[in-house]
Design a protein around this motif. Structure first.
Motif, short mmCIF file in Angstrom:
data_model
loop_
_atom_site.label_atom_id
_atom_site.label_comp_id
_atom_site.label_asym_id
_atom_site.label_seq_id
_atom_site.Cartn_x
_atom_site.Cartn_y
_atom_site.Cartn_z
N ILE A 18 6.92 6.16 -5.22
CA ILE A 18 8.28 6.76 -5.98
C ILE A 18 8.00 7.54 -7.00
CG2 ILE A 18 9.03 5.00 -7.48
CD1 ILE A 18 11.82 5.27 -6.56
N SER A 19 6.95 7.55 -7.73
CA SER A 19 6.55 8.14 -8.76
C SER A 19 6.04 9.61 -8.48
CB SER A 19 5.21 7.53 -9.53
OG SER A 19 4.14 7.49 -8.90
N LYS A 20 5.92 9.93 -7.29
CA LYS A 20 5.75 11.40 -6.87
C LYS A 20 7.23 12.10 -7.17
CE LYS A 20 6.19 12.54 -2.44
NZ LYS A 20 5.94 12.46 -0.94
N ASN A 21 8.19 11.52 -7.31
CA ASN A 21 9.20 12.33 -7.78
C ASN A 21 9.12 12.97 -9.06
OD1 ASN A 21 10.44 10.41 -5.93
ND2 ASN A 21 12.32 10.97 -6.66
N MET A 22 8.33 12.48 -10.03
CA MET A 22 8.09 12.98 -11.43
C MET A 22 6.99 14.36 -11.14
SD MET A 22 10.09 11.75 -13.59
CE MET A 22 9.24 12.13 -15.25
N ILE A 23 6.39 14.28 -10.00
CA ILE A 23 5.20 15.19 -10.01
C ILE A 23 6.22 16.39 -9.68
CG2 ILE A 23 3.41 16.10 -8.60
CD1 ILE A 23 2.66 13.46 -8.13
N PHE A 24 7.10 16.38 -8.69
CA PHE A 24 7.86 17.57 -8.22
C PHE A 24 8.84 17.86 -9.13
CE2 PHE A 24 6.19 15.91 -4.15
CZ PHE A 24 6.27 16.97 -3.51
N ILE A 67 0.65 -1.19 0.03
CA ILE A 67 -0.16 0.11 -0.11
C ILE A 67 1.00 1.07 0.07
CG2 ILE A 67 -1.82 1.38 1.17
CD1 ILE A 67 -2.28 -1.38 2.84
N ALA A 68 0.57 2.35 -0.88
CA ALA A 68 1.34 3.53 -1.00
C ALA A 68 0.22 4.63 -0.47
CB ALA A 68 1.69 3.72 -2.18
N ILE A 69 0.60 5.53 0.27
CA ILE A 69 -0.08 6.67 0.51
C ILE A 69 0.41 7.85 -0.35
CG2 ILE A 69 -1.01 8.02 2.59
CD1 ILE A 69 -0.99 5.44 4.28
N GLU A 70 -0.35 8.79 -0.82
CA GLU A 70 0.14 10.00 -1.49
C GLU A 70 -0.89 11.03 -1.32
OE1 GLU A 70 2.21 11.23 -2.39
OE2 GLU A 70 3.96 9.92 -2.89
N ALA A 129 -0.39 25.25 -3.33
CA ALA A 129 -1.67 25.28 -4.32
C ALA A 129 -1.18 24.54 -5.64
CB ALA A 129 -2.08 26.80 -4.48
N GLN A 130 -0.32 25.11 -6.07
CA GLN A 130 0.14 24.41 -7.68
C GLN A 130 0.34 22.78 -7.29
OE1 GLN A 130 0.32 25.92 -10.82
NE2 GLN A 130 -0.15 23.76 -11.05
N LEU A 131 0.93 22.67 -6.34
CA LEU A 131 1.49 21.22 -5.97
C LEU A 131 0.17 20.31 -5.83
CD1 LEU A 131 3.59 19.13 -5.40
CD2 LEU A 131 3.53 19.55 -2.97
N ALA A 132 -0.83 20.81 -5.20
CA ALA A 132 -2.19 20.13 -4.87
C ALA A 132 -2.84 19.84 -6.26
CB ALA A 132 -2.95 21.07 -4.04
N GLU A 133 -2.76 20.74 -7.12
CA GLU A 133 -3.17 20.60 -8.54
C GLU A 133 -2.42 19.63 -9.32
OE1 GLU A 133 -3.50 24.19 -10.72
OE2 GLU A 133 -4.69 25.38 -8.96
N ASP A 134 -1.21 19.79 -9.07
CA ASP A 134 -0.30 18.89 -9.97
C ASP A 134 -0.68 17.10 -9.42
OD1 ASP A 134 0.89 20.49 -11.13
OD2 ASP A 134 2.52 20.61 -9.96
N TYR A 135 -1.06 17.10 -7.89
CA TYR A 135 -1.25 15.98 -7.65
C TYR A 135 -2.56 15.27 -8.16
CZ TYR A 135 2.45 14.14 -4.02
OH TYR A 135 3.22 13.88 -3.58
N GLU A 136 -3.75 16.17 -8.02
CA GLU A 136 -4.88 15.72 -8.42
C GLU A 136 -4.92 15.15 -9.99
OE1 GLU A 136 -8.98 15.01 -8.11
OE2 GLU A 136 -7.60 15.88 -6.62
#
Length: 214
Positions: free
Chosen positions: A89-95, A7-10, A156-163
């Motif tokens: 780990i794919s969160k790396n690409m978001i940032f 399980i991954a939590i993001e 705010a931008q990060l939250a949009e990127d995650y969505e």
């Protein structure tokens, strides 16, 4: 053979990923994988000057997360021991897409794909999301010094990127269940009933793994 739960939590910074991972780890007796954050020597400088320190910051996170996933594959998942992680780990690409300049992102992306090509992939995702006000309040409450200079516009931008990322994830991985938790409506740290509701949702998905909580 039944698949081993991973399980991954993001979700955005400060949303409560680690807190929830700890509680699920305790409840289900799963190994807890926590991302390395404050140990990153570039992070404080990054929040002060994103353009100057983004590449160093992202490379540190990528290398450490690669090592962590390599270890849990060997020591836990291959031994059929379930894992809950407070990141994917794919969160790396978001940032990286948000913070790196085009030339550096091109280099980073190549390294990312090489390192993650054969990494274990979570088979359940929990996505925590909330309004900017809730995120800012939770960051203030946990009081990490290095996070106090984070700009609200960046969050705010990060939250949009995650969505956008999670919407794409569900399309690309229809076989991986995603549990969405609205942080404006649920506070599993303050209210036990909210935590119980989340545990029930996870338990429902875990039935396919034939795992029963302790």
């Amino acid at each position: 053979m039944t698949e081993v739960p991973f399980i991954a939590i993001e979700g955005p910074i400060g949303i409560g990923k680690t807190s929830l991972a700890k509680r699920l780890s305790d409840h289900f007796n799963f190994y807890l994988l926590k991302e390395i954050v404050e140990e990153n020597p570039f992070l404080g400088k990054f929040y002060d000057d994103i353009d100057e320190w983004s590449f160093q910051t992202e490379m540190f996170f990528l290398c450490n997360r690669f090592k962590q996933l390599e270890d849990i594959e060997t020591k836990y998942l291959s031994q059929r021991k379930p894992v809950v992680a407070d990141y994917h780990i794919s969160k790396n690409m978001i940032f990286a897409k948000r913070t790196l300049q085009a030339d550096k992102f091109e280099k980073y992306e190549k390294i990312y794909h090489i390192l993650t090509a054969d990494m274990p992939v979570p088979n359940m995702m929990i996505y925590l999301h909330a309004s900017l006000d809730t995120i800012l309040n939770r960051i203030q409450m946990r009081g990490r010094e290095i996070e106090q200079n984070i700009k609200a516009s960046y969050l705010a931008q990060l939250a949009e990127d995650y969505e956008a990322y999670m919407n794409e994830f569900e399309v690309m991985h229809p076989d991986i269940p995603v549990i969405r938790i609205n942080g404006d409506e649920m506070d599993f740290v303050q209210y036990e009933d909210d935590l119980t509701k989340i545990i029930e949702q996870v338990q429902k998905q875990l039935k396919s793994f034939e795992i029963v909580s302790k």
